[in-house]
Design a protein around this motif. Structure first.
Motif, short mmCIF file in Angstrom:
data_model
loop_
_atom_site.label_atom_id
_atom_site.label_comp_id
_atom_site.label_asym_id
_atom_site.label_seq_id
_atom_site.Cartn_x
_atom_site.Cartn_y
_atom_site.Cartn_z
N VAL A 62 0.82 -1.21 0.00
CA VAL A 62 0.00 0.00 0.00
C VAL A 62 0.86 1.26 0.00
O VAL A 62 2.03 1.22 0.34
N HIS A 63 0.21 2.37 -0.39
CA HIS A 63 0.83 3.69 -0.38
C HIS A 63 2.05 3.72 -1.32
O HIS A 63 2.58 2.69 -1.69
N ARG A 64 2.44 4.81 -1.76
CA ARG A 64 3.68 5.04 -2.51
C ARG A 64 3.83 4.23 -3.80
O ARG A 64 4.80 4.36 -4.51
N ASP A 71 -2.50 0.77 -6.11
CA ASP A 71 -3.60 1.71 -5.92
C ASP A 71 -4.85 1.00 -5.39
O ASP A 71 -5.53 1.51 -4.49
N THR A 74 -4.25 0.03 -1.74
CA THR A 74 -4.33 1.21 -0.87
C THR A 74 -5.77 1.63 -0.66
O THR A 74 -6.19 1.95 0.46
N GLU A 78 -7.29 1.58 3.10
CA GLU A 78 -7.79 2.81 3.73
C GLU A 78 -9.31 2.80 3.82
O GLU A 78 -9.88 3.40 4.74
N GLU A 262 7.25 4.10 6.33
CA GLU A 262 5.88 4.60 6.41
C GLU A 262 5.66 5.63 7.51
O GLU A 262 4.88 6.55 7.35
N ASN A 275 5.64 11.21 10.08
CA ASN A 275 4.46 11.28 9.25
C ASN A 275 3.26 11.77 10.06
O ASN A 275 3.28 11.81 11.29
N TYR A 279 -0.28 7.38 10.40
CA TYR A 279 0.85 6.62 9.87
C TYR A 279 2.10 6.66 10.74
O TYR A 279 2.94 5.77 10.65
#
Length: 414
Positions: A62-64, A71, A74, A78, A262, A275, A279
């Motif tokens: 996930v993320h980045r 995608d 993520t 979320e 993260e 962050n 996170y």
């Protein structure tokens, strides 16, 4: 409640049971009667399929990520956080921190908020009925900073002594941490009363909700708790997944729990900035499939009539208590006026482990021992108990089976 148990309710519960494949098996040649839900609940097909589908079709970090599957992962990950936020009534998804379970949630608060706000001479209050995971982290913190851990007395019937709590309240008390529901007794603690006392004293309140969210609706805003932790696997979701809710202002004020990927905004050898919420508390690759599975479990529950489920659990515990009196030779441990569907008991003259073994031979799964609540067992003067912890998918017929099993146990052991 037992007399009012309708054929319609029976059909409703029987249909629900078909959603749980583990309930359909046999153990030792007998139909499984699973009465160990306080340890972990079984998973409906939709939860199993949600995790399997993630691994079959998405399986991306996930993320980045700079590609489609990342995608999708993520978005689902979320989205699960949003499902949990709405489920417990939190203001923002940022107030939902993923953990490995209730234990890690409590340790997170002890290691971050605790180390920052608890000092020499301060006091932390926990009840005598707490699970070890809501005792040991505070003991460790107190040993490190020179604070005191003070137990809130429990009455003989398993209820928290609110008068004793009121007497313990004074300026040195910085935190009160209690279970919503006792895992060993089923006692439901009066969280609103505890919070009112805490607010007058300007103390922070943490709740171990591991045994609460599966039995009734929880609204953290209505309860006005500062922290609330629970585990996915006791809510019909996957193991190794949990939730810590914290009020935004408290979480913002807390340092990170662990360092790594993260949880940083920028990292260099000159220094690191952390962050944003949530996170900064979620270092490393998370349990993505676990979060998706938990969301599936919550969505499944939301599709059921929880009033009917609560009535089912009430009928189960009432029948267990009534049959214990009828059978005789059974000492019920924990008879609080308000309790969840946990039937903890001793069979006169028999060791709990022997009772558990004989029940297992009849396909009946219970838990025996101290239930990770040794101080409570010492307070009540017992070495441990037999615990039959029931969920909404259990039936009155299964309560009958439990007591038929106890009749046989009495014949062998007494």
């Amino acid at each position: 409640m037992i007399d009012a148990y309708s054929a319609e309710t029976r059909r409703y519960i029987d249909n629900i049971r078909q959603d749980f494949p583990a309930l359909q098996q046999q153990v030792h040649g007998k139909p499984l009667v699973y009465l160990d839900n306080g340890a972990t609940t079984h998973k409906p097909n939709v939860v199993i399929e949600a995790e399997a589908t993630f691994y079959r079709t998405v399986n991306s970090n996930v993320h980045r990520g700079a590609h489609y599957l990342s995608d999708v992962a993520t978005e689902q990950f979320e989205g699960a956080r949003k499902v949990v936020q709405e489920f417990i009534g939190a203001l923002k998804p940022e107030e939902i921190v993923w953990t490995r379970g209730t234990t890690e949630g409590i340790n997170l608060v002890a290691s971050t908020w605790g180390r920052k706000h608890i000092g020499k001479g301060d006091r932390i209050l926990v009840s005598e009925m707490e699970h070890h995971s809501n005792i040991v982290p505070w003991q460790m913190l107190c040993a490190q900073v020179g604070a005191e851990l003070i137990p809130i007395p429990v009455k003989d019937n398993g209820e928290l002594d609110l008068n004793a709590l009121a007497e313990l309240m004074e300026p040195r008390v910085k935190l009160i941490s209690v279970a919503h529901v006792s895992n060993a007794l089923g006692s439901v603690n009066p969280i609103p009363d505890i919070v009112r006392m805490a607010r007058i004293n300007e103390s922070v309140v943490m709740v171990d909700g591991a045994q609460g969210v599966s039995h009734f609706d929880v609204d953290v805003l209505q309860l006005d708790v500062d922290f609330y932790a629970f585990s996915s696997h006791k809510l019909f979701g996957p193991t190794g997944m949990g939730v810590l809710y914290g009020k935004e202002e408290l979480l913002n004020d807390m340092p990170p729990y662990q360092g790594g990927g993260e949880m940083i905004e920028h990292c260099s050898f000159a220094g690191t900035t952390y962050n944003q919420l949530p996170y900064k508390f979620e270092a490393g690759t998370p349990n993505i499939a676990g979060a998706i599975g938990l969301a599936a479990a919550i969505n499944y529950l939301n599709g059921l009539d929880r009033k009917v489920l609560a009535a089912q659990e009430e009928a189960l515990i009432q029948k267990a208590h009534a049959m214990a009196l009828e059978l005789g030779g059974i000492r019920i441990i924990g008879e609080a006026a308000k309790k969840a569907s946990v039937f903890s008991f001793l069979l006169d003259g028999a060791h709990p482990a022997d009772v558990g073994t004989l029940l297992d031979q009849q396909g009946i799964a219970v838990r025996t021992g101290h239930h990770c609540a040794m101080p409570l067992m010492e307070r009540l003067g017992v070495p441990g108990t037999v615990r039959a912890s029931m969920a909404f998918y259990n039936t009155l017929d299964e309560v009958d089976a439990l007591f038929k099993g106890l009749e046989k146990a009495k014949m062998f052991l007494l």
